[in-house]
Design a protein around this motif. Structure first.
Motif, PDB file in Angstrom:
ATOM      1  N   SER A  31      -3.643  -2.553 -12.866  1.00  0.00           N
ATOM      2  CA  SER A  31      -3.770  -1.574 -11.786  1.00  0.00           C
ATOM      3  C   SER A  31      -4.867  -0.564 -12.086  1.00  0.00           C
ATOM      4  O   SER A  31      -5.478  -0.019 -11.165  1.00  0.00           O
ATOM      5  CB  SER A  31      -2.438  -0.902 -11.441  1.00  0.00           C
ATOM      6  OG  SER A  31      -1.618  -0.754 -12.558  1.00  0.00           O
ATOM      7  N   VAL A  32      -5.130  -0.330 -13.374  1.00  0.00           N
ATOM      8  CA  VAL A  32      -6.254   0.551 -13.714  1.00  0.00           C
ATOM      9  C   VAL A  32      -7.568  -0.136 -13.328  1.00  0.00           C
ATOM     10  O   VAL A  32      -8.451   0.471 -12.702  1.00  0.00           O
ATOM     11  CB  VAL A  32      -6.249   0.887 -15.224  1.00  0.00           C
ATOM     12  CG1 VAL A  32      -7.480   1.704 -15.588  1.00  0.00           C
ATOM     13  CG2 VAL A  32      -4.968   1.618 -15.592  1.00  0.00           C
ATOM     14  N   VAL A  33      -7.678  -1.413 -13.670  1.00  0.00           N
ATOM     15  CA  VAL A  33      -8.880  -2.165 -13.291  1.00  0.00           C
ATOM     16  C   VAL A  33      -9.074  -2.089 -11.787  1.00  0.00           C
ATOM     17  O   VAL A  33     -10.162  -1.775 -11.287  1.00  0.00           O
ATOM     18  CB  VAL A  33      -8.775  -3.641 -13.750  1.00  0.00           C
ATOM     19  CG1 VAL A  33      -9.900  -4.473 -13.158  1.00  0.00           C
ATOM     20  CG2 VAL A  33      -8.760  -3.723 -15.270  1.00  0.00           C
ATOM     21  N   LYS A  34      -7.997  -2.346 -11.063  1.00  0.00           N
ATOM     22  CA  LYS A  34      -8.074  -2.333  -9.596  1.00  0.00           C
ATOM     23  C   LYS A  34      -8.558  -0.974  -9.079  1.00  0.00           C
ATOM     24  O   LYS A  34      -9.502  -0.912  -8.286  1.00  0.00           O
ATOM     25  CB  LYS A  34      -6.698  -2.647  -9.022  1.00  0.00           C
ATOM     26  CG  LYS A  34      -6.545  -2.379  -7.545  1.00  0.00           C
ATOM     27  CD  LYS A  34      -5.086  -2.521  -7.113  1.00  0.00           C
ATOM     28  CE  LYS A  34      -4.891  -2.134  -5.669  1.00  0.00           C
ATOM     29  NZ  LYS A  34      -5.069  -0.689  -5.410  1.00  0.00           N
ATOM     30  N   GLU A  35      -7.945   0.105  -9.535  1.00  0.00           N
ATOM     31  CA  GLU A  35      -8.307   1.424  -9.019  1.00  0.00           C
ATOM     32  C   GLU A  35      -9.748   1.796  -9.358  1.00  0.00           C
ATOM     33  O   GLU A  35     -10.479   2.340  -8.524  1.00  0.00           O
ATOM     34  CB  GLU A  35      -7.349   2.498  -9.551  1.00  0.00           C
ATOM     35  CG  GLU A  35      -5.909   2.353  -9.065  1.00  0.00           C
ATOM     36  CD  GLU A  35      -5.744   2.588  -7.564  1.00  0.00           C
ATOM     37  OE1 GLU A  35      -6.656   3.188  -6.952  1.00  0.00           O
ATOM     38  OE2 GLU A  35      -4.716   2.156  -7.005  1.00  0.00           O
ATOM     39  N   LEU A  36     -10.146   1.500 -10.600  1.00  0.00           N
ATOM     40  CA  LEU A  36     -11.503   1.892 -11.000  1.00  0.00           C
ATOM     41  C   LEU A  36     -12.561   1.057 -10.285  1.00  0.00           C
ATOM     42  O   LEU A  36     -13.613   1.566  -9.889  1.00  0.00           O
ATOM     43  CB  LEU A  36     -11.662   1.796 -12.520  1.00  0.00           C
ATOM     44  CG  LEU A  36     -10.761   2.739 -13.344  1.00  0.00           C
ATOM     45  CD1 LEU A  36     -11.027   2.578 -14.835  1.00  0.00           C
ATOM     46  CD2 LEU A  36     -10.958   4.198 -12.914  1.00  0.00           C
ATOM     47  N   VAL A  37     -12.278  -0.238 -10.120  1.00  0.00           N
ATOM     48  CA  VAL A  37     -13.230  -1.081  -9.392  1.00  0.00           C
ATOM     49  C   VAL A  37     -13.319  -0.625  -7.932  1.00  0.00           C
ATOM     50  O   VAL A  37     -14.408  -0.554  -7.356  1.00  0.00           O
ATOM     51  CB  VAL A  37     -12.849  -2.575  -9.494  1.00  0.00           C
ATOM     52  CG1 VAL A  37     -13.645  -3.414  -8.501  1.00  0.00           C
ATOM     53  CG2 VAL A  37     -13.065  -3.092 -10.913  1.00  0.00           C
TER      54      VAL A  37
END
Ligand code: ADP
Ligand code: MG
Length: 606
Positions: A31-37
């Protein structure tokens, strides 16, 4: 039961609130990857680099070349409910950015060691922020390239209960990669890079088409097994690719949906896919689809879930219909596999993986091929050239779908089961029993649609007595059956009189037919209603009437069957979803025989 003690009510401290709220947005490295992307995409980046170490437990870093932030905005960005993307409640109804809740950076920085370096292109120097567990530790000017870099270390270091729930590094990495893949697919014009534990796993060039991106991300998918989708109905545009019914999976992990570029999960859309494929795939199999829906932002509600994984449609029925009809159309056009993109696979050394738990055994990201079928299609250059000079087949309206193979030589049959054909592109093995089923099925459906079913009177009417439940079912569906060409009338209680059957069933024994239809109707009555039920019955009956397996048929008869199959809308599978044709291209044969492929068709890059 433990003793209950009344405790005073307290307003929670900010950092506790932030930790609780963080749980809704961030539950694992993915979910961190998703939010930052998503933030990078919203910042208009044309290149996004993602790096993860130890499944993201140690490090998740995302850098972009987007518009960056000045010092003040950088400080604001990490506050809860601080966003540049909406201004008021009215904006929520028409969201055009990936983010809008202003929560992600606050949440992520509350549960990690967080560092952000950012610089707007027009400024000479940037800003660096360092935080730990939500507390700002340092802000300073920093010489950094334009754009933004966010580093997230030791996720959940201060929320041990959460950290404990993380799964193995491999599992978390797979989830993170899945998030990466979803956004990379949805944004082919953006360049992406993914590094896992120091190794570059994906390097995706910018300005790609969806088809190219698909090929880059999934080198194992046979492009010949995909059909382009392009449909527009009402307010909904549907594009993407759908797999041929011959390349299905046992679960839905091969189905990816995007709404206005947002990767989403929606049961409604899986249902629409099921409708679109209809009888083309067996009930327990799931086609592979990559579908992109575009509709006005005010017709879809993305604010259902903090992670925005789910969406609600303003008019679900219209969306469902748009998707299923676009799929139907795509499957019926045996056209160019990748609409003008002439790039051959494999394109990149990428091995995307899916979250374990959805994959069992099989190579991740791979389509399972029970059998490999790919009809010669004009996707290949040599074939496209030869096809241009061909006229549409007789009996076909100009512009109508052309037969999947326009030239073939019938060579013979083996095992009284399979016909062998030579085509422009190689060798085709055809299960002629299955072919006959498909042909009968479609001919019947066409007639039935135009209300034109010819009945064939039986020499002697038969009476059929059914078990009470089946009889009841048949009674209720009598008119549908009559419309379908069956001469059936109720003859009191559980008895029916059959005096005609659809002509295309030839000499099928009426009694068995009716029994089977009643049985099928009974089984399907609650779910597959109306037309769907009849289709199923017809498919079953067509099967029964089809050439019996293991009976030899004459060459002229075979020619006629092939001609009828050529006119079929869906010549790939029988009405039960079994394959009709297995194709070996000359290219494949050359590979097997260790010959070098003819020039212009080199397997590596086109
Ligand atoms: P949201 O994306 O919902 O607005 P976030 O917490 O993810 O909330 O980000 C807060 C704000 O920080 C964004 O509205 C945006 O203005 C800014 N921001 C975040 N990431 C970036 C980035 N990579 N580049 C430029 N601005 C960013
Ligand atoms: Mg955001």
């Amino acid at each position: 039961m433990g003793a209950m003690v009344r405790k005073p009510i307290r307003v929670l401290a900010d950092d506790v609130i932030n930790k609780i709220a963080a749980g809704e947005v961030v539950d694992r490295p993915a979910s961190v990857v998703k939010e930052l992307v998503e933030n990078a995409l919203d910042a208009g980046a044309s290149a996004i680099d993602v790096e993860i170490v130890a499944g993201g437990k140690t490090l998740i870093a995302v850098s972009d070349n987007g518009f960056g932030m000045d010092r003040n905005n950088a400080l604001l960005a990490i506050e809860r409910h601080a966003t540049s993307k909406i201004g008021g409640v009215g904006d929520i109804e028409k969201i055009a950015t990936m983010g809008f809740r202003g929560e992600a950076l606050a949440a992520i920085s509350a549960v990690s060691r967080f560092r952000m370096r950012t610089r707007p292109a027009e400024e000479l120097s940037g800003t660096e922020l360092v935080m730990a567990g939500g507390k700002l530790q340092d802000v300073r000017a920093s010489g950094c390239p334009p754009g933004t870099l966010v580093e997230v270390r030791n996720l959940f270091f201060n929320v041990p209960a959460r950290r404990k729930f993380l799964r193995s590094e491999r599992t978390e990495e797979a989830y993170a990669r899945e998030a990466f893949i979803a956004h990379a697919l949805a944004n082919p014009e953006t360049g992406f890079r993914l590094k896992c534990d120091g190794r570059t796993v994906s390097a995706l060039p910018c300005n790609a088409t969806v088809g190219q991106r698909l090929g880059d991300l999934f080198p194992s998918i046979a492009l010949a097994d995909l059909r382009p989708v392009s449909g527009c109905s009402g307010a909904v545009r549907v594009t993407g690719f759908v797999g041929l019914p011959s390349a299905t999976r046992a679960d839905r992990s091969g189905q990816r949906f995007f709404v206005n570029r947002r990767p989403v999960a929606a049961t409604l859309l899986s249902g629409a896919v099921r409708d679109g494929y209809d009888t083309l795939v067996p009930k327990n199999r799931h086609p592979v689809v990559f579908l992109f829906l575009e509709l006005a932002p005010e017709l879809v509600d993305v604010n259902v879930h903090p992670a925005k994984r789910e969406v609600r449609f303003f008019s679900p029925a219209a969306v469902r219909e748009a998707v299923s009809s676009a799929i139907r159309q795509a499957l019926r056009a045996p056209g160019n596999v990748f609409g003008g993109v002439d790039r051959a696979l494999p394109l990149a050394a990428v091995s995307p993986s899916r979250p374990p738990g959805t994959a069992r055994g099989r190579g991740a990201g791979e389509i399972e091929h029970p059998v490999r079928i790919s009809l010669p299609g004009p996707g290949r250059k040599s074939f496209a050239r030869s096809r241009e000079s061909m006229l549409p087949l007789a009996g076909q309206a100009p512009g109508a779908v052309r037969a999947p193979w326009s030239w073939r030589r019938f060579i013979g049959q083996i095992g009284n089961l399979y016909a062998i054909l030579e085509t422009e592109d190689g060798l085709v093995l055809m299960d002629f029993h299955a072919a006959h089923e498909r042909v009968l099925f479609e001919e019947f459906m066409a007639l039935s649609a135009s209300g034109d079913v010819r009945s064939q009177a039986l020499l002697m009417a038969e009476t059929v007595v059914l078990p009470p439940a089946d009889a009841d079912c048949l009674r209720r569906n009598l008119s549908a059956l009559q419309k379908a060409g069956f001469g059936v009338s109720h003859f009191g209680r559980d008895t029916f009189l059959v005096d005609a059957v659809p002509a295309c069933f030839g000499s099928a024994p009426a009694r068995g037919l009716i029994l089977e239809i009643a049985g099928a109707l009974n089984e399907a009555s609650d779910r597959a209603k109306g037309i769907a039920a009849v289709e199923e019955i017809v498919a079953r009956s067509a099967c029964r009437a089809a050439v019996k397996a293991r009976t030899r048929i004459e060459p002229q008869e075979m020619e006629r069957l092939i001609e009828r199959l050529e006119r079929a809308e869906m010549p790939y599978t029988c009405p039960h979803g079994r394959p009709i044709i297995i194709h070996f291209s000359f290219q494949e044969l050359a590979k097997r025989f260790g010959r070098t492929p003819p020039s212009g068709e080199s397997a590596g890059n086109g």
